[in-house]
Design a protein around this motif. Structure first.
Motif, PDB file in Angstrom:
ATOM      1  N   ASP A 169       1.729   5.374  -7.732  1.00  0.00           N
ATOM      2  CA  ASP A 169       0.663   5.202  -8.531  1.00  0.00           C
ATOM      3  C   ASP A 169      -0.284   4.215  -8.533  1.00  0.00           C
ATOM      4  N   ASN A 170      -1.592   4.744  -7.973  1.00  0.00           N
ATOM      5  CA  ASN A 170      -2.682   3.693  -7.460  1.00  0.00           C
ATOM      6  C   ASN A 170      -3.499   3.570  -8.537  1.00  0.00           C
ATOM      7  N   GLU A 171      -3.311   4.276  -9.598  1.00  0.00           N
ATOM      8  CA  GLU A 171      -4.152   4.353 -10.984  1.00  0.00           C
ATOM      9  C   GLU A 171      -5.535   4.703 -10.697  1.00  0.00           C
ATOM     10  N   LEU A 172      -5.631   5.806  -9.604  1.00  0.00           N
ATOM     11  CA  LEU A 172      -6.823   6.373  -9.023  1.00  0.00           C
ATOM     12  C   LEU A 172      -6.558   7.833  -8.643  1.00  0.00           C
ATOM     13  N   TYR A 173      -7.758   8.585  -8.690  1.00  0.00           N
ATOM     14  CA  TYR A 173      -7.811  10.044  -8.096  1.00  0.00           C
ATOM     15  C   TYR A 173      -8.363   9.353  -6.653  1.00  0.00           C
ATOM     16  N   GLY A 174      -7.506   8.848  -5.866  1.00  0.00           N
ATOM     17  CA  GLY A 174      -7.909   8.177  -4.674  1.00  0.00           C
ATOM     18  C   GLY A 174      -8.614   9.109  -3.640  1.00  0.00           C
ATOM     19  N   THR A 175      -8.147  10.306  -3.432  1.00  0.00           N
ATOM     20  CA  THR A 175      -8.614  11.390  -2.360  1.00  0.00           C
ATOM     21  C   THR A 175      -9.937  11.751  -2.688  1.00  0.00           C
ATOM     22  N   THR A 176     -10.375  11.824  -4.141  1.00  0.00           N
ATOM     23  CA  THR A 176     -11.795  12.379  -4.503  1.00  0.00           C
ATOM     24  C   THR A 176     -12.723  11.146  -4.585  1.00  0.00           C
ATOM     25  N   GLY A 177     -12.386   9.890  -4.281  1.00  0.00           N
ATOM     26  CA  GLY A 177     -13.186   8.655  -4.188  1.00  0.00           C
ATOM     27  C   GLY A 177     -12.903   7.642  -5.205  1.00  0.00           C
ATOM     28  N   SER A 211       2.373  15.759  -2.355  1.00  0.00           N
ATOM     29  CA  SER A 211       1.030  16.254  -2.979  1.00  0.00           C
ATOM     30  C   SER A 211      -0.275  16.215  -2.040  1.00  0.00           C
ATOM     31  N   LEU A 212      -1.171  16.933  -2.390  1.00  0.00           N
ATOM     32  CA  LEU A 212      -2.339  17.115  -1.814  1.00  0.00           C
ATOM     33  C   LEU A 212      -3.024  15.637  -1.601  1.00  0.00           C
ATOM     34  N   GLY A 213      -3.816  15.790  -0.558  1.00  0.00           N
ATOM     35  CA  GLY A 213      -4.785  14.407  -0.391  1.00  0.00           C
ATOM     36  C   GLY A 213      -3.703  13.301   0.311  1.00  0.00           C
ATOM     37  N   HIS A 214      -4.128  12.221  -0.222  1.00  0.00           N
ATOM     38  CA  HIS A 214      -3.630  10.794   0.473  1.00  0.00           C
ATOM     39  C   HIS A 214      -2.013  10.686   0.587  1.00  0.00           C
ATOM     40  N   PRO A 215      -1.081  11.213  -0.484  1.00  0.00           N
ATOM     41  CA  PRO A 215       0.086  11.160  -0.348  1.00  0.00           C
ATOM     42  C   PRO A 215       0.642  12.050   1.103  1.00  0.00           C
ATOM     43  N   ALA A 216      -0.085  13.223   1.130  1.00  0.00           N
ATOM     44  CA  ALA A 216       0.391  14.102   2.381  1.00  0.00           C
ATOM     45  C   ALA A 216      -0.147  13.278   3.462  1.00  0.00           C
ATOM     46  N   THR A 264       0.636  -1.082  -0.043  1.00  0.00           N
ATOM     47  CA  THR A 264       0.012  -0.058   0.060  1.00  0.00           C
ATOM     48  C   THR A 264       0.979   1.202   0.028  1.00  0.00           C
ATOM     49  N   ARG A 265       0.178   2.297  -0.347  1.00  0.00           N
ATOM     50  CA  ARG A 265       1.143   3.635  -0.316  1.00  0.00           C
ATOM     51  C   ARG A 265       1.722   3.872   0.955  1.00  0.00           C
ATOM     52  N   LEU A 266       0.747   3.572   2.213  1.00  0.00           N
ATOM     53  CA  LEU A 266       1.288   3.901   3.421  1.00  0.00           C
ATOM     54  C   LEU A 266       2.593   2.909   3.939  1.00  0.00           C
ATOM     55  N   ASP A 313       4.500  12.464  -5.360  1.00  0.00           N
ATOM     56  CA  ASP A 313       3.679  12.949  -6.099  1.00  0.00           C
ATOM     57  C   ASP A 313       2.612  11.745  -6.155  1.00  0.00           C
ATOM     58  N   GLY A 314       1.224  12.210  -6.709  1.00  0.00           N
ATOM     59  CA  GLY A 314      -0.003  11.046  -6.999  1.00  0.00           C
ATOM     60  C   GLY A 314       0.207  11.101  -8.437  1.00  0.00           C
ATOM     61  N   ASP A 315      -0.328   9.904  -9.045  1.00  0.00           N
ATOM     62  CA  ASP A 315      -0.335   9.529 -10.387  1.00  0.00           C
ATOM     63  C   ASP A 315      -1.342  10.615 -11.381  1.00  0.00           C
ATOM     64  N   GLY A 316      -2.297  11.008 -10.577  1.00  0.00           N
ATOM     65  CA  GLY A 316      -3.366  11.895 -10.906  1.00  0.00           C
ATOM     66  C   GLY A 316      -2.789  13.329 -10.926  1.00  0.00           C
ATOM     67  N   SER A 317      -1.930  13.717  -9.931  1.00  0.00           N
ATOM     68  CA  SER A 317      -1.498  15.051  -9.916  1.00  0.00           C
ATOM     69  C   SER A 317      -0.184  15.256 -10.820  1.00  0.00           C
ATOM     70  N   LEU A 318       0.432  14.214 -10.937  1.00  0.00           N
ATOM     71  CA  LEU A 318       1.468  14.384 -11.829  1.00  0.00           C
ATOM     72  C   LEU A 318       1.054  14.340 -13.581  1.00  0.00           C
TER      73      LEU A 318
HETATM   74  C1  LIG Z   1      -6.876  21.877  -9.623  1.00  0.00           C
HETATM   75  C2  LIG Z   1      -7.768  20.789  -8.946  1.00  0.00           C
HETATM   76  N1  LIG Z   1      -8.415  19.835  -9.179  1.00  0.00           N
HETATM   77  C3  LIG Z   1      -9.048  18.910  -8.613  1.00  0.00           C
HETATM   78  C4  LIG Z   1      -8.715  18.749  -7.349  1.00  0.00           C
HETATM   79  C5  LIG Z   1      -9.418  17.786  -6.244  1.00  0.00           C
HETATM   80  N2  LIG Z   1      -8.704  16.808  -6.001  1.00  0.00           N
HETATM   81  C6  LIG Z   1      -8.193  16.749  -4.623  1.00  0.00           C
HETATM   82  S1  LIG Z   1      -6.892  15.478  -4.356  1.00  0.00           S
HETATM   83  C7  LIG Z   1      -7.532  14.805  -6.120  1.00  0.00           C
HETATM   84  C8  LIG Z   1      -7.007  13.272  -6.661  1.00  0.00           C
HETATM   85  C9  LIG Z   1      -5.420  13.374  -6.562  1.00  0.00           C
HETATM   86  O1  LIG Z   1      -5.154  12.190  -7.310  1.00  0.00           O
HETATM   87  P1  LIG Z   1      -3.644  11.539  -6.976  1.00  0.00           P
HETATM   88  O2  LIG Z   1      -2.731  12.470  -7.306  1.00  0.00           O
HETATM   89  O3  LIG Z   1      -3.511  10.233  -8.065  1.00  0.00           O
HETATM   90  O4  LIG Z   1      -3.437  11.153  -5.639  1.00  0.00           O
HETATM   91  P2  LIG Z   1      -4.428   9.962  -4.806  1.00  0.00           P
HETATM   92  O5  LIG Z   1      -5.355  10.618  -4.049  1.00  0.00           O
HETATM   93  O6  LIG Z   1      -4.867   8.994  -5.715  1.00  0.00           O
HETATM   94  O7  LIG Z   1      -3.290   9.255  -3.729  1.00  0.00           O
HETATM   95  C10 LIG Z   1      -8.262  15.690  -6.718  1.00  0.00           C
HETATM   96  C11 LIG Z   1      -9.095  15.405  -8.020  1.00  0.00           C
HETATM   97  C12 LIG Z   1      -7.940  19.855  -6.765  1.00  0.00           C
HETATM   98  N3  LIG Z   1      -7.695  19.669  -5.346  1.00  0.00           N
HETATM   99  N4  LIG Z   1      -7.384  20.836  -7.433  1.00  0.00           N
END
Ligand SMILES: Cc1ncc(C[n+]2csc(CCOP(=O)(O)OP(=O)(O)O)c2C)c(N)n1
Ligand SMILES: [Mg+2]
Length: 187
Positions: free
Chosen positions: A98-106, A22-27, A2-4, A69-74
């Protein structure tokens, strides 16, 4: 892995490195793995962790900088890979969870779920040391190397979700001040 789990494995290898998450789960996972003043947790600015890390690596060539970084963020700031390739800071490690997901947003699938390969993208843009790892042992080995040998490095770690409940304080000015002091930068 897992990422953790992967973040915890990284944590034991860290010394004085600046770590930008990066914001959300990586942080959240970095905080859970062990808070330190040299950690900079993003609470916004999706996509910009690698750019922030690049700037810090350029400003402090004597310090290792690790970006989580997250995959979605990169994917939102893919041009950053070309800039990193061009500037080529030897002290920068970009670790992509790289979890192949925007995990933080669902859990919406990202392009990597359909086969987009971020390590190959990094290589194509000129970052020679770009690899994908899946197993904990391989992760430890390449991260340990990337913390010692000249980069830039891109390590794409294929990870599962963690379900971490804890979060860093929602106080970006405090996080910034503490971080700047820890890396010896006047405000
Ligand atoms: C510009 C912008 N778009 C969308 C969001 C909403 N958002 C916050 S975290 C996130 C998902 C990030 O995905 P990823 O980088 O893959 O990290 P994961 O959550 O999968 O670990 C999204 C879409 C945001 N905060 N800012
Ligand atoms: Mg993701």
């Amino acid at each position: 892995m897992t990422r953790l789990e992967a973040t915890r494995r990284l944590r034991v290898l860290l010394k004085t490195e600046a770590v930008i998450a990066s914001l959300g789960h990586p942080a959240y996972d970095l905080f859970e793995a062990g808070d330190r003043a040299e950690n900079f947790y993003l609470w916004g600015s999706m996509g910009l962790a690698s750019s922030i890390g690049l700037g810090i690596a350029m400003a402090q060539p004597g310090r290792r900088v690790v970006v989580l970084d997250g995959d979605g963020s990169l994917l939102m700031n893919l041009g950053s890979l070309a800039t990193i390739a061009t500037v080529a800071p030897p002290n920068l490690l970009l670790l992509v969870w790289d979890n192949e997901l925007y995990g933080t947003t669902g859990g919406q699938p990202t392009a990597t779920a359909e086969g987009s390969d971020l390590a190959e993208a990094a290589q194509a843009l000129g970052i020679r040391q770009a690899v994908t790892v899946r197993e904990p042992e391989a992760f430890d080995k390449v991260v340990d190397r990337a913390l010692r040998e000249p980069g830039p490095w891109v390590i794409v770690a294929k990870v599962g979700e963690s379900g971490t409940a804890s979060k860093p304080p929602l106080d970006s000015p405090m996080i910034k001040r503490r971080f700047m002091a820890a890396i010896g930068c006047p405000e």
